[in-house]
Motif scaffolding. Structure first.
Motif, PDB file in Angstrom:
ATOM      1  N   SER A 100     -24.842 -73.059 -80.411  1.00  0.00           N
ATOM      2  CA  SER A 100     -23.482 -72.847 -79.989  1.00  0.00           C
ATOM      3  C   SER A 100     -23.936 -72.218 -78.555  1.00  0.00           C
ATOM      4  O   SER A 100     -24.573 -70.848 -78.822  1.00  0.00           O
ATOM      5  N   PHE A 101     -23.149 -72.116 -77.288  1.00  0.00           N
ATOM      6  CA  PHE A 101     -23.456 -71.733 -76.368  1.00  0.00           C
ATOM      7  C   PHE A 101     -22.343 -71.873 -75.279  1.00  0.00           C
ATOM      8  O   PHE A 101     -21.281 -72.385 -75.641  1.00  0.00           O
ATOM      9  N   THR A 102     -22.022 -70.448 -74.430  1.00  0.00           N
ATOM     10  CA  THR A 102     -21.210 -69.983 -73.889  1.00  0.00           C
ATOM     11  C   THR A 102     -21.952 -71.262 -72.195  1.00  0.00           C
ATOM     12  O   THR A 102     -22.531 -71.618 -71.829  1.00  0.00           O
ATOM     13  N   ILE A 103     -20.291 -71.787 -72.468  1.00  0.00           N
ATOM     14  CA  ILE A 103     -20.845 -72.584 -70.399  1.00  0.00           C
ATOM     15  C   ILE A 103     -20.940 -71.626 -69.940  1.00  0.00           C
ATOM     16  O   ILE A 103     -21.779 -72.152 -68.303  1.00  0.00           O
ATOM     17  N   GLY A 104     -20.748 -70.208 -69.812  1.00  0.00           N
ATOM     18  CA  GLY A 104     -20.887 -69.365 -68.090  1.00  0.00           C
ATOM     19  C   GLY A 104     -22.431 -69.372 -68.498  1.00  0.00           C
ATOM     20  O   GLY A 104     -23.535 -69.105 -67.352  1.00  0.00           O
ATOM     21  N   ASP A 133     -14.403 -68.065 -69.743  1.00  0.00           N
ATOM     22  CA  ASP A 133     -15.397 -68.866 -70.379  1.00  0.00           C
ATOM     23  C   ASP A 133     -14.549 -69.469 -71.763  1.00  0.00           C
ATOM     24  O   ASP A 133     -14.018 -69.068 -72.460  1.00  0.00           O
ATOM     25  N   ALA A 134     -16.179 -70.207 -72.348  1.00  0.00           N
ATOM     26  CA  ALA A 134     -15.351 -70.720 -73.602  1.00  0.00           C
ATOM     27  C   ALA A 134     -16.883 -70.991 -74.493  1.00  0.00           C
ATOM     28  O   ALA A 134     -18.485 -71.287 -74.303  1.00  0.00           O
ATOM     29  N   THR A 135     -17.698 -71.575 -75.575  1.00  0.00           N
ATOM     30  CA  THR A 135     -18.131 -70.661 -76.213  1.00  0.00           C
ATOM     31  C   THR A 135     -18.291 -72.671 -76.331  1.00  0.00           C
ATOM     32  O   THR A 135     -17.151 -73.151 -77.371  1.00  0.00           O
ATOM     33  N   HIS A 170     -13.333 -74.920 -68.733  1.00  0.00           N
ATOM     34  CA  HIS A 170     -12.633 -75.345 -69.908  1.00  0.00           C
ATOM     35  C   HIS A 170     -11.261 -75.876 -69.815  1.00  0.00           C
ATOM     36  O   HIS A 170     -10.673 -75.486 -69.471  1.00  0.00           O
ATOM     37  N   TRP A 175     -14.629 -80.053 -71.478  1.00  0.00           N
ATOM     38  CA  TRP A 175     -15.589 -79.001 -70.385  1.00  0.00           C
ATOM     39  C   TRP A 175     -16.382 -80.056 -69.812  1.00  0.00           C
ATOM     40  O   TRP A 175     -16.531 -80.901 -69.430  1.00  0.00           O
TER      41      TRP A 175
END
Length: 261
Positions: A100-104, A133-135, A170, A175
């Motif tokens: 799991s990672f944030t796009i940012g 932002d989103a995960t 996102h 994404w």
């Protein structure tokens, strides 16, 4: 002379001869890359020893020659490793590693890697997260290689004074990352071919820009494995836009299989 024998051996029939199968080519690339990497790594280590030796210092002219050989050795290592990467990808020897990672965070890493390079090339660089932002669930290493290849390619062909932009956003269950540049662009009849392994545009063949011809092929393979899509739009003389779209959630094996068929 037998007419059939003469016909079979004539140059105009050479195109009818069977080409190397893709699986065989991948095996050849993998074996060749392994065999080349070992002596190149040893050669590179030897150069480092020569340059760093205090017991037997070398002249400035000799140092210049050795440093030039270091650059050539590094170029060959990058080339052979790109072959090895491609062979490993298509043979399935590099398993996916989801997290799991944030796009940012993914985009900021690309900005960290390439901002200085863009400045040194006198190319205007922008990296932005559009919207909230989103995960996401993805393989961060694969994403870094995909985005890194696309940005490196854009910088490589964008002349001084030009622009390269990386934008992410996102969009519900997906994404998207878009890399745009103000480089020379790609002819319309070549866009469908640029993802083919070893394909080189004619403008590249007469330029000083070097490459393995595998960068976009590797990107497409990795995007496919992550259940995504990649597309290119371009106008000659105005630049190129590469769009990569991924699912937010990790795709199931079934959905991946249906995309490949």
């Amino acid at each position: 002379m037998d007419a059939r024998t003469d016909s079979a051996s004539s140059p105009q029939n050479a195109s009818a001869r069977p080409l190397i199968a893709h699986d065989e080519l991948r095996t050849i690339l993998s074996n060749l890359s392994h065999e080349l990497c070992r002596p190149l790594i040893s050669l590179r280590a030897g150069f480092d020893l020569i340059l760093g030796s205090a017991a037997k210092p070398i002249s400035n002219d000799q140092r210049g020659h050795v440093q030039a050989m270091v650059v050539l050795c590094d170029d060959l290592l990058r080339l052979t490793r790109s072959y090895l990467d491609y062979a490993g990808l298509v043979q399935g020897t590099r398993p996916l590693c989801y997290g799991s990672f944030t796009i940012g965070a993914l985009i900021r890493e690309i900005d960290r890697q390439f901002a200085q390079d863009a400045t040194s090339r006198k190319v205007s660089w922008e990296s932005v997260m559009e919207g909230a932002d989103a995960t996401v669930s993805t393989d961060a290493s694969r994403c870094q290689q995909i985005f890194g290849n696309l940005v490196a390619n854009a910088l490589k062909y964008t002349p001084p004074g030009g622009q390269v932009r990386l934008a992410a956003r996102h969009e519900g269950e997906t994404w998207t990352v878009v890399v745009t540049d103000s480089g020379p662009g790609i002819p319309a009849d070549a866009i469908s071919k640029v993802f083919e392994p070893f394909y080189r545009l004619s403008r590249e063949e007469h330029s000083s820009v070097e490459g393995s011809g595998l960068g976009l092929a590797i990107c497409r393979e990795m995007v496919d494995q992550l259940g995504g899509e990649i597309s290119i739009s371009s106008t000659v003389g105005q630049g190129t836009r590469v769009t990569v779209r991924f699912p937010v959630a990790q795709p199931t094996h079934g959905s991946l299989a249906s995309q490949r068929n």
